[in-house]
Scaffold this active site. Structure first.
Site, PDB file in Angstrom:
ATOM      1  N   HIS A 218       0.809  -1.216   0.000  1.00 40.97           N
ATOM      2  CA  HIS A 218       0.000   0.000   0.000  1.00 40.97           C
ATOM      3  C   HIS A 218       0.848   1.275   0.000  1.00 40.97           C
ATOM      4  O   HIS A 218       0.442   2.290  -0.565  1.00 40.97           O
ATOM      5  CB  HIS A 218      -0.964  -0.010   1.194  1.00 40.97           C
ATOM      6  CG  HIS A 218      -2.083  -0.986   1.003  1.00 40.97           C
ATOM      7  ND1 HIS A 218      -2.598  -1.747   2.034  1.00 40.97           N
ATOM      8  CD2 HIS A 218      -2.766  -1.350  -0.102  1.00 40.97           C
ATOM      9  CE1 HIS A 218      -3.572  -2.527   1.565  1.00 40.97           C
ATOM     10  NE2 HIS A 218      -3.684  -2.302   0.270  1.00 40.97           N
ATOM     11  N   CYS A 322      34.175 -14.063   1.565  1.00 41.53           N
ATOM     12  CA  CYS A 322      34.120 -15.483   1.920  1.00 41.53           C
ATOM     13  C   CYS A 322      33.863 -16.360   0.704  1.00 41.53           C
ATOM     14  O   CYS A 322      34.268 -17.519   0.667  1.00 41.53           O
ATOM     15  CB  CYS A 322      33.068 -15.725   2.988  1.00 41.53           C
ATOM     16  SG  CYS A 322      31.428 -15.074   2.567  1.00 41.53           S
ATOM     17  N   HIS A 760      26.797 -15.927   3.753  1.00 37.75           N
ATOM     18  CA  HIS A 760      28.160 -16.348   4.084  1.00 37.75           C
ATOM     19  C   HIS A 760      28.450 -17.695   3.441  1.00 37.75           C
ATOM     20  O   HIS A 760      27.567 -18.542   3.325  1.00 37.75           O
ATOM     21  CB  HIS A 760      28.294 -16.449   5.607  1.00 37.75           C
ATOM     22  CG  HIS A 760      29.694 -16.681   6.079  1.00 37.75           C
ATOM     23  ND1 HIS A 760      30.723 -15.812   5.814  1.00 37.75           N
ATOM     24  CD2 HIS A 760      30.240 -17.703   6.809  1.00 37.75           C
ATOM     25  CE1 HIS A 760      31.849 -16.277   6.365  1.00 37.75           C
ATOM     26  NE2 HIS A 760      31.569 -17.421   6.958  1.00 37.75           N
TER      27      HIS A 760
END
Length: 800
Positions: A218, A322, A760
């Site tokens: 909305h 990573c 990760h």
């Protein structure tokens, strides 16, 4: 007569340079090792090339270049007098005020001028030093080192920009006074995820998520109706206004509103009295980073034995790196990479063969990384924690000119793995027999049969098998049904699943995923040169060669209806030993007849005029893209599909002619002018030039996506008719290994998070008879390797 140290220095002044602003200066890390000023012996900066060297390697540089004068930087640790309290982070950053405490101790720095080969030492500063040397050293010390420049953007999430609409925001005095609590959406019953429009004071719910959670759209619908630009998220407003979430709809981003206090006061909001009830987007991300034990992938609840020594060195997280760390730990556990960059490549030989700036040479930095990971030099038991090594120089080289990998954002480990193999192959192009990426290569053969009974065989070289996960093959359907029934009952009662409740996920055998790869598949709209018409063909796929290392990619990330990304919450039951002999393809069989090159008229298919597919245009337009741009995307990808069109659109948003009207010429499916190097790469994979150009055009020039495009559009390959016999790429061809189809699991890369662009990555590798977890700088003996939660699986062939 023996010259004094100053006389010796003055005799070498011609070899001393004063750095220019454009010079790259390395002063934080050795260019061929991971030695730093804090290492034993410190760091030596060449005052001619401005490259840095550790104590063991500075002599090599003198032998190679003859540069004798160095700035010697040593940093010795100061004793800590008291323990510093650990503060909870409030900012998504490392090593900055309010961020994650990197707990760095303080160091005392000493500087000397050193002259080789005698290692004559002169303290710095000294009034007796020649002015040229003083100026050169001062310039080095005040410069932002090359390593630091490449690290500056590290980890801190992008700072919010001040909204262009904030300073002159018009506010409507319509009598609205917002109460301090009890808020509800003005158009529905939602009481959370509420946004206050700062122009008219309307309180409306936020966007709906893919799973039905969130709001009912909305707030954004209100913006589309009114063009009122800014909204603040109720529940995030406290006395600390910097933590409030303000969103700009026209800028489509979270922004800073310097006048937020004034804008809130207009609607009677006393922000000092409000208490925080909602988490901001950044805090959710922060919460993930402070609670790394999202699930058992990281084994954070286990008593993990830390491991040290050769092959057990961690990699420091450089900021969302990573994905790179997990892939490199696996890659440097394979015999091919260990042999190429460690066992058969001495560090000294690498340096002697390196260009003038070895920090920018991929083979040099791969050798440096190999010695860092495999020698054990940087994996000694530390008093406080495992330090790991920071692969900054390697990241700079491998990510050069790549818009994503050169950023500090999280990336897809699969895309990085394929980018790595591509770059390593290019770096070894002069001596392909040394190329370690060959151990991952194999040939996929696709067989297409049309209703005429005639067939076509298409081949391509690849380095991964991407597997669809057939959820309908789950082996625990009864438990799943019971769990979903219990969940539905809890929802009806207004209750949520308790943390103590076991969450049941589908369990799909890896065999079922492999079966889906080789299973028959219908190809609609296939043009048969035997029938002179489009028809439905049956496609099957198999491997004509088996690689030394087989990499399986699990397609856990899918698109739901409405182009909403979703990660499949699923377990894959992966055995330690697999046998894929049954998916070996044997090529053209006796009695099979190949489809002809041409149709019955003897004419090859000509380029045809093409109109944009209305369904593709409609879907992309519904996502907010310009209609004209959507039409161009559909046309330029030959109406291949929404994903291909979106890839093209995102790659060409800034084209100078993107807003030009569509001409008849642009509606012809023709061979476009694209990067010739990319064309040559695809040709080297075994594709014909015309197919390669069409695929690159449809994929915005991306090689990886182009190979996927060819795989998913066999009718194009058939029309061009790639070599359809089984003799051109058989086992034994140069560059493609072959052998037994039996493999053992040797590593997996797992992903935590909702998409490949966040979360990760962690690697688990089978080494020395046990599983080892590589979690950035942390290396330990794995207690419970999450074999059923992998994103990438690495198998090593078992020789017969």
């Amino acid at each position: 007569m023996i010259p004094s140290s100053m006389e010796l220095l003055r005799s070498h002044l011609s070899k001393v340079r004063i750095p220019e602003p454009t010079n790259r200066i390395s002063k934080q890390e050795c260019c061929i090792s991971f030695d730093t000023p804090r290492s034993e012996g410190g760091l030596y900066v060449d005052l001619s090339s401005f490259l840095a060297f550790g104590k063991e390697y500075v002599g090599w540089n003198y032998e190679k270049t003859g540069n004798p004068v160095f700035l010697h930087i040593q940093q010795r640790r100061k004793p800590v007098t008291e323990d510093r309290p650990v503060k909870k982070p409030t900012l998504l950053a490392i090593g900055v005020e309010g961020g994650f405490d990197d707990r760095e101790p303080e160091y005392e720095e000493t500087l000397d001028i050193v002259i080789l080969p005698e290692h004559v030492t002169i303290p710095f500063p000294s009034v007796e030093l020649p002015e040229k040397v003083r100026i050169a050293v001062d310039a080095i010390l005040i410069s932002e080192g090359a390593e630091r420049k490449e690290q500056l953007a590290s980890w801190t999430a992008e700072k919010k920009k001040v909204s262009a609409y904030a300073m002159n925001l018009q506010q409507i005095n319509n009598g609205i006074v917002v109460p301090p609590s009890g808020w509800k959406c003005s158009k529905c019953d939602k009481t959370d995820n509420l946004w206050l429009n700062l122009t008219d004071g309307m309180i409306l719910c936020g966007r709906r998520n893919w799973d039905g959670s969130g709001g009912n759209n909305h707030a954004i619908e209100h913006y589309k109706e009114t063009n009122y630009p800014l909204a603040a998220k109720l529940g995030t407003i406290t006395a600390d206004l910097e933590g409030a979430d303000v969103f700009s709809y026209p800028e489509d981003d979270s922004v800073e509103d310097p006048l937020l206090a004034q804008h809130l006061a207009f609607f009677g909001i006393d922000f000092s009295s409000l208490q925080k009830t909602e988490m901001t987007t950044a805090e959710r991300e922060l919460d993930q980073n402070t609670n790394f034990d999202w699930n058992r992938i990281q084994e954070s609840g286990q008593e993990v034995e830390l491991l040290f020594g050769p092959g057990y060195t961690g990699l420091v997280n450089l900021g969302n790196s990573c994905y790179m760390a997990s892939v490199m730990q696996v890659v440097f556990s394979t015999h091919s990479f260990i042999s190429r960059y460690y066992e058969k490549q001495s560090l000294k030989m690498t340096f002697e063969m390196a260009p003038a700036d070895p920090t920018l040479d991929l083979n040099t930095q791969l050798t440096k990384l190999a010695y860092g990971l495999l020698s054990g030099k940087y994996s000694l038991p530390a008093q406080e924690k495992q330090e790991g090594i920071p692969p900054r120089m390697f990241k700079t080289v491998i990510a050069a000119n790549h818009p994503e990998f050169s950023s500090m954002r999280q990336q897809d480990a699969l895309e990085f793995f394929q980018h790595l193999l591509d770059q390593v192959e290019r770096a070894n192009a002069a001596k392909p027999e040394l190329d370690p990426t060959r151990s991952f290569k194999f040939i996929i053969e696709e067989r297409l049969q049309c209703p005429s009974g005639k067939v076509a065989y298409n081949k391509r070289t690849d380095n991964i098998i991407s597997l669809i996960i057939p959820l309908h093959e789950a082996t625990n359907k009864e438990q799943l049904e019971a769990f979903h029934k219990m969940k539905a009952e809890r929802n009806l009662e207004g209750k949520e699943i308790r943390a103590s409740d076991e969450i049941i996920r589908p369990r799909v055998p890896l065999e079922a995923c492999l079966a889906s790869f080789s299973a028959p598949e219908e190809v609609h709209g296939f043009y048969s040169t035997a029938l002179n018409a489009k028809t439905t063909a049956i496609k099957t796929a198999g491997l004509t060669t088996f690689p030394d290392y087989l990499v399986l990619h699990m397609r856990k990330f899918v698109m739901e209806e409405g182009w909403v990304p979703k990660k499949l919450d699923v377990y894959i039951d992966v055995p330690d030993i697999i046998d894929i002999t049954h998916i070996r393809s044997k090529g053209l069989q006796p009695g099979e007849e190949l489809l002809p090159d041409t149709d019955s008229s003897g004419e090859k298919m000509e380029p045809t005029h093409l109109a944009a597919n209305e369904d593709i245009v409609s879907i992309l337009s519904g996502m907010g893209f310009n209609c004209l741009h959507c039409q161009k995307a559909a046309i330029n990808t030959s109406n291949s599909g929404v994903e291909e069109a979106m890839n093209w659109l995102l790659s060409h948003m800034n084209d100078p002619d993107i807003d030009d009207p569509i001409s008849n010429d642009s509606q012809i499916v023709e061979l476009m002018s694209i990067d010739e190097a990319s064309v040559e790469t695809l040709i080297s994979f075994g594709f014909q030039e015309e197919v390669a150009r069409k695929a690159l055009k449809a994929s915005g020039g991306n090689i990886e996506k182009a190979t996927d495009w060819i795989f998913n559009h066999p009718e194009v390959s058939s029309a061009v008719h790639m070599n359809a016999t089984s003799s051109s790429m058989q086992a034994g061809d140069p560059g493609v290994p072959d052998g037994s189809g039996r493999y053992k699991l040797m590593a997996l890369v797992s992903h935590i998070g909702t998409s490949t662009q966040c979360g990760h990555y962690v690697a688990h590798v089978y080494k020395d008879g046990r599983w080892v977890i590589f979690n950035d700088s942390k290396v330990g003996a794995s207690v419970d390797p999450p074999k059923d939660m992998g994103y990438l699986y690495f198998f090593e062939r078992i020789d017969s």
